[in-house]
Structures are given as C-alpha cells and as structure tokens.
Design a protein around this motif. Structure first.
Motif, PDB file in Angstrom:
ATOM      1  N   ALA A  81     -15.582   9.851  70.111  1.00 42.63           N
ATOM      2  CA  ALA A  81     -16.308   9.234  71.221  1.00 42.63           C
ATOM      3  C   ALA A  81     -17.629   8.630  70.746  1.00 42.63           C
ATOM      4  CB  ALA A  81     -16.576  10.277  72.295  1.00 42.63           C
ATOM      5  N   ARG A  82     -17.983   7.541  71.385  1.00 42.24           N
ATOM      6  CA  ARG A  82     -19.253   6.857  71.102  1.00 42.24           C
ATOM      7  C   ARG A  82     -20.242   7.231  72.196  1.00 42.24           C
ATOM      8  NH1 ARG A  82     -21.742   1.541  71.614  1.00 42.24           N
ATOM      9  NH2 ARG A  82     -22.905   1.251  69.690  1.00 42.24           N
ATOM     10  N   VAL A  83     -21.364   7.837  71.810  1.00 42.48           N
ATOM     11  CA  VAL A  83     -22.395   8.271  72.748  1.00 42.48           C
ATOM     12  C   VAL A  83     -23.567   7.295  72.679  1.00 42.48           C
ATOM     13  CG1 VAL A  83     -23.999  10.120  73.397  1.00 42.48           C
ATOM     14  CG2 VAL A  83     -21.726  10.693  72.490  1.00 42.48           C
ATOM     15  N   VAL A  84     -23.909   6.711  73.816  1.00 41.49           N
ATOM     16  CA  VAL A  84     -25.054   5.808  73.907  1.00 41.49           C
ATOM     17  C   VAL A  84     -26.064   6.434  74.860  1.00 41.49           C
ATOM     18  CG1 VAL A  84     -25.850   3.518  74.626  1.00 41.49           C
ATOM     19  CG2 VAL A  84     -23.672   3.771  73.405  1.00 41.49           C
ATOM     20  N   GLU A 110     -26.104   6.115  69.585  1.00 42.78           N
ATOM     21  CA  GLU A 110     -27.075   5.033  69.592  1.00 42.78           C
ATOM     22  C   GLU A 110     -28.056   5.265  70.738  1.00 42.78           C
ATOM     23  OE1 GLU A 110     -27.250   0.152  70.152  1.00 42.78           O
ATOM     24  OE2 GLU A 110     -25.314   1.152  70.004  1.00 42.78           O
ATOM     25  N   ILE A 111     -29.325   4.944  70.503  1.00 40.75           N
ATOM     26  CA  ILE A 111     -30.340   5.038  71.550  1.00 40.75           C
ATOM     27  C   ILE A 111     -30.825   3.631  71.882  1.00 40.75           C
ATOM     28  CG2 ILE A 111     -32.648   5.863  72.175  1.00 40.75           C
ATOM     29  CD1 ILE A 111     -32.174   8.292  70.430  1.00 40.75           C
ATOM     30  N   ILE A 112     -30.822   3.320  73.174  1.00 42.37           N
ATOM     31  CA  ILE A 112     -31.365   2.058  73.658  1.00 42.37           C
ATOM     32  C   ILE A 112     -32.618   2.400  74.454  1.00 42.37           C
ATOM     33  CG2 ILE A 112     -30.992   0.055  75.139  1.00 42.37           C
ATOM     34  CD1 ILE A 112     -27.953   0.490  74.534  1.00 42.37           C
ATOM     35  N   ASP A 113     -33.763   2.006  73.935  1.00 37.60           N
ATOM     36  CA  ASP A 113     -35.046   2.269  74.584  1.00 37.60           C
ATOM     37  C   ASP A 113     -35.459   1.004  75.325  1.00 37.60           C
ATOM     38  OD1 ASP A 113     -37.683   2.869  75.264  1.00 37.60           O
ATOM     39  OD2 ASP A 113     -38.018   3.995  73.413  1.00 37.60           O
ATOM     40  N   LEU A 114     -35.384   1.046  76.639  1.00 38.08           N
ATOM     41  CA  LEU A 114     -35.657  -0.142  77.448  1.00 38.08           C
ATOM     42  C   LEU A 114     -37.103  -0.607  77.370  1.00 38.08           C
ATOM     43  CD1 LEU A 114     -33.461   0.572  80.592  1.00 38.08           C
ATOM     44  CD2 LEU A 114     -32.970  -0.922  78.647  1.00 38.08           C
ATOM     45  N   SER A 115     -38.013   0.233  76.890  1.00 37.48           N
ATOM     46  CA  SER A 115     -39.406  -0.209  76.747  1.00 37.48           C
ATOM     47  C   SER A 115     -39.497  -1.406  75.800  1.00 37.48           C
ATOM     48  CB  SER A 115     -40.302   0.934  76.257  1.00 37.48           C
ATOM     49  OG  SER A 115     -39.967   1.313  74.936  1.00 37.48           O
ATOM     50  N   ALA A 116     -38.604  -1.476  74.840  1.00 40.72           N
ATOM     51  CA  ALA A 116     -38.600  -2.587  73.882  1.00 40.72           C
ATOM     52  C   ALA A 116     -37.966  -3.852  74.462  1.00 40.72           C
ATOM     53  CB  ALA A 116     -37.857  -2.179  72.615  1.00 40.72           C
ATOM     54  N   LEU A 117     -37.274  -3.719  75.588  1.00 43.20           N
ATOM     55  CA  LEU A 117     -36.550  -4.852  76.176  1.00 43.20           C
ATOM     56  C   LEU A 117     -37.142  -5.314  77.502  1.00 43.20           C
ATOM     57  CD1 LEU A 117     -32.932  -3.494  75.592  1.00 43.20           C
ATOM     58  CD2 LEU A 117     -34.205  -5.098  74.154  1.00 43.20           C
ATOM     59  N   ALA A 118     -38.237  -4.713  77.927  1.00 44.77           N
ATOM     60  CA  ALA A 118     -38.777  -4.925  79.273  1.00 44.77           C
ATOM     61  C   ALA A 118     -38.972  -6.398  79.619  1.00 44.77           C
ATOM     62  CB  ALA A 118     -40.080  -4.157  79.447  1.00 44.77           C
ATOM     63  N   VAL A 119     -39.602  -7.159  78.756  1.00 41.54           N
ATOM     64  CA  VAL A 119     -39.873  -8.568  79.046  1.00 41.54           C
ATOM     65  C   VAL A 119     -38.564  -9.342  79.194  1.00 41.54           C
ATOM     66  CG1 VAL A 119     -40.920 -10.690  78.158  1.00 41.54           C
ATOM     67  CG2 VAL A 119     -42.143  -8.519  77.966  1.00 41.54           C
ATOM     68  N   GLY A 120     -37.611  -9.068  78.347  1.00 39.85           N
ATOM     69  CA  GLY A 120     -36.332  -9.770  78.402  1.00 39.85           C
ATOM     70  C   GLY A 120     -35.503  -9.451  79.631  1.00 39.85           C
ATOM     71  N   LEU A 121     -35.760  -8.297  80.252  1.00 45.55           N
ATOM     72  CA  LEU A 121     -34.988  -7.915  81.435  1.00 45.55           C
ATOM     73  C   LEU A 121     -35.335  -8.738  82.666  1.00 45.55           C
ATOM     74  CD1 LEU A 121     -34.876  -4.036  81.074  1.00 45.55           C
ATOM     75  CD2 LEU A 121     -32.994  -5.654  80.793  1.00 45.55           C
ATOM     76  N   VAL A 122     -36.501  -9.353  82.669  1.00 47.47           N
ATOM     77  CA  VAL A 122     -36.884 -10.183  83.820  1.00 47.47           C
ATOM     78  C   VAL A 122     -36.641 -11.666  83.556  1.00 47.47           C
ATOM     79  CG1 VAL A 122     -38.529  -8.516  84.735  1.00 47.47           C
ATOM     80  CG2 VAL A 122     -39.307 -10.238  83.113  1.00 47.47           C
ATOM     81  N   SER A 123     -36.046 -11.975  82.426  1.00 44.38           N
ATOM     82  CA  SER A 123     -35.767 -13.360  82.064  1.00 44.38           C
ATOM     83  C   SER A 123     -34.438 -13.813  82.663  1.00 44.38           C
ATOM     84  CB  SER A 123     -35.714 -13.476  80.538  1.00 44.38           C
ATOM     85  OG  SER A 123     -35.266 -14.744  80.153  1.00 44.38           O
ATOM     86  N   VAL A 159     -19.502   7.817  76.281  1.00 42.50           N
ATOM     87  CA  VAL A 159     -20.417   8.726  76.962  1.00 42.50           C
ATOM     88  C   VAL A 159     -21.769   8.036  77.005  1.00 42.50           C
ATOM     89  CG1 VAL A 159     -21.504  11.011  76.951  1.00 42.50           C
ATOM     90  CG2 VAL A 159     -19.159  10.733  76.081  1.00 42.50           C
ATOM     91  N   LEU A 160     -22.343   7.969  78.193  1.00 37.69           N
ATOM     92  CA  LEU A 160     -23.617   7.297  78.396  1.00 37.69           C
ATOM     93  C   LEU A 160     -24.614   8.288  78.984  1.00 37.69           C
ATOM     94  CD1 LEU A 160     -25.181   4.575  78.400  1.00 37.69           C
ATOM     95  CD2 LEU A 160     -24.282   4.216  80.718  1.00 37.69           C
ATOM     96  N   VAL A 161     -25.635   8.638  78.209  1.00 43.58           N
ATOM     97  CA  VAL A 161     -26.720   9.484  78.707  1.00 43.58           C
ATOM     98  C   VAL A 161     -27.768   8.526  79.262  1.00 43.58           C
ATOM     99  CG1 VAL A 161     -28.520  11.151  78.103  1.00 43.58           C
ATOM    100  CG2 VAL A 161     -26.247  11.301  77.021  1.00 43.58           C
ATOM    101  N   VAL A 162     -28.075   8.646  80.544  1.00 41.56           N
ATOM    102  CA  VAL A 162     -29.016   7.750  81.214  1.00 41.56           C
ATOM    103  C   VAL A 162     -30.234   8.565  81.610  1.00 41.56           C
ATOM    104  CG1 VAL A 162     -29.361   6.131  83.107  1.00 41.56           C
ATOM    105  CG2 VAL A 162     -27.096   6.363  82.060  1.00 41.56           C
ATOM    106  N   ALA A 163     -31.372   8.282  80.956  1.00 44.40           N
ATOM    107  CA  ALA A 163     -32.567   9.099  81.132  1.00 44.40           C
ATOM    108  C   ALA A 163     -33.741   8.289  81.644  1.00 44.40           C
ATOM    109  CB  ALA A 163     -32.947   9.754  79.798  1.00 44.40           C
ATOM    110  N   SER A 164     -34.526   8.927  82.502  1.00 47.08           N
ATOM    111  CA  SER A 164     -35.711   8.286  83.055  1.00 47.08           C
ATOM    112  C   SER A 164     -36.713   9.365  83.436  1.00 47.08           C
ATOM    113  CB  SER A 164     -35.329   7.486  84.306  1.00 47.08           C
ATOM    114  OG  SER A 164     -36.454   6.955  84.960  1.00 47.08           O
ATOM    115  N   PRO A 165     -37.996   9.019  83.392  1.00 43.94           N
ATOM    116  CA  PRO A 165     -38.949   9.908  84.045  1.00 43.94           C
ATOM    117  C   PRO A 165     -38.782   9.716  85.553  1.00 43.94           C
ATOM    118  CG  PRO A 165     -40.082   7.952  83.255  1.00 43.94           C
ATOM    119  CD  PRO A 165     -38.647   7.861  82.782  1.00 43.94           C
ATOM    120  N   THR A 166     -39.158  10.702  86.309  1.00 50.12           N
ATOM    121  CA  THR A 166     -39.133  10.553  87.764  1.00 50.12           C
ATOM    122  C   THR A 166     -40.366   9.762  88.155  1.00 50.12           C
ATOM    123  OG1 THR A 166     -38.036  12.659  87.966  1.00 50.12           O
ATOM    124  CG2 THR A 166     -39.032  11.782  89.951  1.00 50.12           C
TER     125      THR A 166
END
Length: 178
Positions: free
Chosen positions: A6-9, A42-55, A74-81
């Motif tokens: 399995a591939r875990v992201v 693999e870890i995808i840190d959205l902080s590095a993609l923030a500007v591109g997400l509004v494009s 398997v997708l681990v989806v994490a956020s601060p509250t």
C-alpha cells in the motif's frame, strides 16, 4: 496475483511550514504503515503550496500533489483545529478534488487541537468531507491535544492499532487487475 504494498500519503493542512501538525501526522502515518506493511510513504505539506492553491491555473507542484493524493491507498489527512474545524488551506486543496475522487483510498482524519471541547470536530467536520470525496473512513479519527504532543507516539500507536485492521480489510478486499 499478489497486491503491491500500500502507498501511504500524508496530507498536512497546517499553513505553517515544519509544523507540529506535520510531525504528528508523520507519526500517525508511520504507525499505520507499520501495521499494514506499507513501505511507500509521502508527505504533502500544503504550506508549501498555499499560493498555488488560489491560482486559476495551478502550478505543476499543486497538480503533482493532487495526483499523489488520488494515487494513495491510504491517505492521512491532518490539520490543526481552527475555529472548531480544519483549516481553510486544507479546504482549498480538498475542494479541487472532484466528487468521488478518493473512492480508491482509505482516509484517516487527524486533528491537532488545543482544547478537548473540539474533539468531535474530527468526526463532525473532517470525516464527512472525506466521505463526500468517496473515501472509506474508518473510525475513530485521531485527535491529539497540544498538551499531549510529548506522548504523541504512544497515543497514535494506540489509535493505529484500532484503525489498521479496518484499513487492512479494505486494502485486502480490492481485486488486483493484471
């Protein structure tokens, strides 16, 4: 035919780079991956993609991140509250995915929070959006209080022990197409 491992992201929705949420999410992903025998992570840190997400025309890095999420078993989806739910940054990313896009994934929601009064947010807010996107979402979602971060490994190991059998059952139930 043997199914490949399995591939875990791990998708991290904290707007701060190198956040505690990212560290906790990595621990959660490792705990689950170890229990289901997954080697590819693999870890995808959205902080590095923030500007591109509004494009309107997302850069290649955003498209690559979207594809990694779509390809995850398997997708681990994490956020601060944030204000009782997950971050807007995570919402921006998830809104780019079409309905049913996560139908081939087991998604594991995780919220890091300062106050235990928000503990239901993982089930009331984050879980439903993942289900709407088609993912299988075993329960319980993971909740980690900021005051418990020094015990994160122990807490998340216990959580992984509860959800890993459900994840393994879903992964094992898929047919492999040659």
């Amino acid at each position: 035919m043997t199914r490949p491992a399995a591939r875990v992201v791990t998708l991290v929705g904290n707007p701060r780079p190198r956040s505690r949420t990212r560290a906790v999410a990595a621990l959660a992903a490792e705990a689950v991956a170890g229990r289901i025998g997954a080697a590819d992570q693999e870890i995808i840190d959205l902080s590095a993609l923030a500007v591109g997400l509004v494009s309107a025309s997302p850069p290649a890095a955003v498209e690559k991140a979207q594809q990694a999420v779509l390809d995850a078993d398997v997708l681990v989806v994490a956020s601060p509250t944030y204000k009782g739910t997950y971050t807007g940054l995570l919402k921006l990313f998830l809104d780019r995915l079409p309905g049913g896009a996560l139908a081939s994934a087991a998604a594991l929601p995780l919220l890091v929070m300062g106050d235990a009064r928000h503990a239901l947010a993982v089930e009331v807010h984050l879980r439903p959006v993942l289900v709407e996107l088609g993912a299988f979402v075993p329960t319980p979602g993971a909740v980690l209080l900021e005051a418990e971060i020094d015990r994160a490994g122990e807490i998340l190991d216990g959580w992984a022990g509860r959800v890993a059998p459900q994840v393994a059952a879903v992964l094992g139930g898929r047919s492999t197409v040659a």
